[in-house]
Scaffold this motif. Structure first.
Motif, mmCIF file in Angstrom:
data_model
loop_
_atom_site.group_PDB
_atom_site.id
_atom_site.type_symbol
_atom_site.label_atom_id
_atom_site.label_comp_id
_atom_site.label_asym_id
_atom_site.label_seq_id
_atom_site.Cartn_x
_atom_site.Cartn_y
_atom_site.Cartn_z
ATOM 1 N N THR A 58 0.831 -1.213 0.000
ATOM 2 C CA THR A 58 0.000 0.000 0.000
ATOM 3 C C THR A 58 0.861 1.257 0.000
ATOM 4 O O THR A 58 0.409 2.307 -0.474
ATOM 5 N N VAL A 59 2.073 1.167 0.510
ATOM 6 C CA VAL A 59 2.989 2.299 0.444
ATOM 7 C C VAL A 59 3.398 2.553 -1.007
ATOM 8 O O VAL A 59 3.480 3.694 -1.463
ATOM 9 N N ARG A 60 3.666 1.484 -1.724
ATOM 10 C CA ARG A 60 3.997 1.624 -3.148
ATOM 11 C C ARG A 60 2.829 2.259 -3.908
ATOM 12 O O ARG A 60 3.027 3.157 -4.728
ATOM 13 N N LYS A 61 1.623 1.807 -3.640
ATOM 14 C CA LYS A 61 0.464 2.335 -4.352
ATOM 15 C C LYS A 61 0.230 3.806 -3.993
ATOM 16 O O LYS A 61 -0.155 4.606 -4.856
ATOM 17 N N PHE A 62 0.447 4.143 -2.731
ATOM 18 C CA PHE A 62 0.385 5.556 -2.330
ATOM 19 C C PHE A 62 1.353 6.376 -3.164
ATOM 20 O O PHE A 62 0.989 7.441 -3.709
ATOM 21 N N ALA A 63 2.585 5.906 -3.261
ATOM 22 C CA ALA A 63 3.626 6.672 -3.946
ATOM 23 C C ALA A 63 3.324 6.822 -5.438
ATOM 24 O O ALA A 63 3.555 7.881 -6.026
ATOM 25 N N GLN A 64 2.803 5.760 -6.041
ATOM 26 C CA GLN A 64 2.474 5.829 -7.460
ATOM 27 C C GLN A 64 1.339 6.817 -7.721
ATOM 28 O O GLN A 64 1.421 7.641 -8.628
ATOM 29 N N PHE A 65 0.288 6.728 -6.925
ATOM 30 C CA PHE A 65 -0.849 7.627 -7.118
ATOM 31 C C PHE A 65 -0.454 9.065 -6.799
ATOM 32 O O PHE A 65 -0.795 9.997 -7.546
ATOM 33 N N TYR A 66 0.271 9.266 -5.713
ATOM 34 C CA TYR A 66 0.718 10.601 -5.318
ATOM 35 C C TYR A 66 1.544 11.234 -6.436
ATOM 36 O O TYR A 66 1.342 12.405 -6.795
ATOM 37 N N THR A 67 2.481 10.469 -6.990
ATOM 38 C CA THR A 67 3.348 10.997 -8.041
ATOM 39 C C THR A 67 2.560 11.352 -9.290
ATOM 40 O O THR A 67 2.804 12.391 -9.924
ATOM 41 N N TYR A 68 1.595 10.512 -9.646
ATOM 42 C CA TYR A 68 0.757 10.777 -10.813
ATOM 43 C C TYR A 68 -0.019 12.086 -10.635
ATOM 44 O O TYR A 68 -0.037 12.947 -11.527
ATOM 45 N N VAL A 69 -0.645 12.244 -9.486
ATOM 46 C CA VAL A 69 -1.439 13.444 -9.232
ATOM 47 C C VAL A 69 -0.537 14.674 -9.147
ATOM 48 O O VAL A 69 -0.877 15.749 -9.661
ATOM 49 N N LYS A 70 0.605 14.527 -8.529
ATOM 50 C CA LYS A 70 1.547 15.652 -8.408
ATOM 51 C C LYS A 70 1.955 16.149 -9.795
ATOM 52 O O LYS A 70 1.982 17.362 -10.056
ATOM 53 N N ASP A 71 2.281 15.222 -10.688
ATOM 54 C CA ASP A 71 2.633 15.612 -12.059
ATOM 55 C C ASP A 71 1.478 16.348 -12.723
ATOM 56 O O ASP A 71 1.678 17.361 -13.403
ATOM 57 N N TYR A 72 0.284 15.831 -12.522
ATOM 58 C CA TYR A 72 -0.893 16.401 -13.194
ATOM 59 C C TYR A 72 -1.198 17.807 -12.684
ATOM 60 O O TYR A 72 -1.425 18.727 -13.475
ATOM 61 N N ILE A 73 -1.221 17.979 -11.375
ATOM 62 C CA ILE A 73 -1.616 19.278 -10.839
ATOM 63 C C ILE A 73 -0.554 20.341 -11.134
ATOM 64 O O ILE A 73 -0.889 21.510 -11.369
#
Length: 446
Positions: A229-244
């Motif tokens: 779940t830490v990996r999934k957090f990091a992947q989703f966080y990074t995706y959203v960070k790039d987008y915003i």
């Protein structure tokens, strides 16, 4: 120093004591240069509408948060009418004290401010008024507060909220009327596809998403980087960070359940916590007005990370209320005795979420509320207690200034939404002024 853009317009008439007026302008200018980082001003007191026009032409391409209109001496309303032709932001009208009493009325600044305020009120233009000399601490404090409020008004007009997924079923308060929101506050909504984000975030290279893990490890106690779940957090966080960052989004409202648990296999709490910690205000359950409430508190408090929680318990004997949420909370809000601890969502038993009680200290509780087609503001003061963690997830017990039983009844009968934003600063007076400037009903329980 306040990060804001101020147009300082000192106005006077040559029939008054211009030597005394010049001293006032120099002292005012020196004080302002210590308080704000972007100050635009003329080289001397402006004494005619023609001079004012020339000056305003020279700065017409600059975006200002505030016009600081100082009646150094008396001047009639034609000056401010000309200023309104060029700059439409909120004004602060400033009158100074008479340099001496007895004999000639040397400045008559107060009458000038009175005349200017009348014109602005007649024109229904937002403004505030301050009185006193630049060297007075009380004047400086009030002026800075006004500049902060005007800066928030300006930044709300530039704010884009990223709404990631529709609100959960029945969470009607999380939604917003996009056109009314834009009309009332200037805020823009930008919608992102939550399920597309889930599908695409897993393709981000480890060399990139691991940076989010390393960032979390600097403040989160007990973080297990091998946890899926830490990996999934990091992947989703990074995706959203790039987008915003690519779309100029400054705050987000995220649909956290049931989708995160069912589709991604992880809790959204950690993503929201890290974004808020790093200055991107983030609300769960797609609460758009909750995110804006956090943004306003963050701006007025000078960058403090706010908290968003449900009102879940009261204790009449302690005159206190507990605010709680499932596991979202900026890391710096954690009680120093525990730090920001990693945990699991208390209901879904899925990571990674935050699990800590918040730190003690003075707080302001706030909500940008929407009901019956109109916006309103809720303002409360209190003291976050140095108390044991009340519930799993994140929570804080706050002793209210007002009677907790009466406040609870009023909140329910006034129909406020169940998400409350909290910040560790006393910004209640600024919020009240913000409501006045925006023309919104402001309800204070204090």
């Amino acid at each position: 120093m306040l990060d804001t853009s101020v147009l300082y317009v000192p106005i006077g008439r040559k029939t008054f004591d211009m030597a005394a007026a010049a001293e006032v302008r120099l002292a005012s200018s020196a004080m302002l240069k210590e308080q704000v980082n972007r100050l635009y001003e003329p080289e001397a007191i402006i004494t005619s509408v023609e001079e004012l026009t020339v000056f305003l032409e020279s700065v017409k391409d600059v975006a200002f948060d505030t016009v600081l209109y100082q009646s150094v001496t008396f001047a009639d309303g034609e000056f401010v009418l000309k200023a309104l032709e060029y700059v439409n932001t909120p004004y602060v009208v400033w009158s100074v004290r008479e340099p001496s009493v007895g004999g000639r009325l040397r400045l008559n600044s107060l009458t000038g401010g009175n005349s200017t305020s009348h014109v602005l009120k007649y024109r229904k233009h937002p403004y505030s008024f301050v009185f006193g000399n630049a060297t007075e601490a009380a004047l400086q404090q009030k002026l800075v507060r006004q500049l902060q409020v005007n800066r928030v008004i300006s930044r709300l007009k530039q704010l884009t909220i990223g709404v990631i997924g529709e609100h959960p079923p029945g969470f009607f308060f999380s939604d917003a009327d996009e056109s009314l929101l834009k009309q009332s506050l200037g805020v823009t909504i930008h919608k992102l596809d939550l399920h597309k984000a889930f599908a695409e975030c897993v393709d981000i290279e480890e060399s990139r998403w691991v940076q989010a893990v390393e960032r979390a490890e600097r403040q989160v106690v007990g973080l297990n980087r091998s946890d899926e779940t830490v990996r999934k957090f990091a992947q989703f966080y990074t995706y959203v960070k790039d987008y915003i960052e690519g779309n100029g989004i400054q705050a987000i409202a995220v649909r956290c359940w049931p989708d995160f648990f069912v589709e991604l296999g992880a809790a959204a709490c950690s993503t929201l916590s890290q974004f808020t910690e790093d200055g991107v205000m983030s609300s769960c359950e797609s609460d758009i007005h909750g995110s804006i409430s956090m943004f306003i508190l963050n701006q007025l408090s000078g960058g403090e990370a706010p908290y968003l929680g449900d009102l879940v318990h009261i204790d009449e004997s302690r005159n206190s209320a507990v605010f709680w949420h499932c596991g979202a909370g900026a890391y710096s809000l954690a009680h120093p005795s525990t730090g920001a601890r990693a945990g699991v969502h208390p209901n879904r038993k899925m990571g990674f979420a935050m699990d800590f009680g918040l730190k003690p200290g003075g707080v302001t509780i706030f909500r940008l509320s929407y009901i019956e087609g109109e916006y309103r503001l809720l303002v409360m003061r209190g003291e976050a207690l140095d108390a044991p963690q009340a519930f799993h997830g994140t929570s804080v017990e706050v002793r209210l200034n007002a009677d907790v039983s009466q406040t609870l009844g009023s909140l329910m009968l006034d129909g406020f939404e169940p998400h409350y934003a909290i910040v560790y600063a006393d910004v209640a007076d600024s919020l009240i002024e913000l409501g006045r400037q925006l023309g919104l009903t402001t309800i204070v329980y204090d």
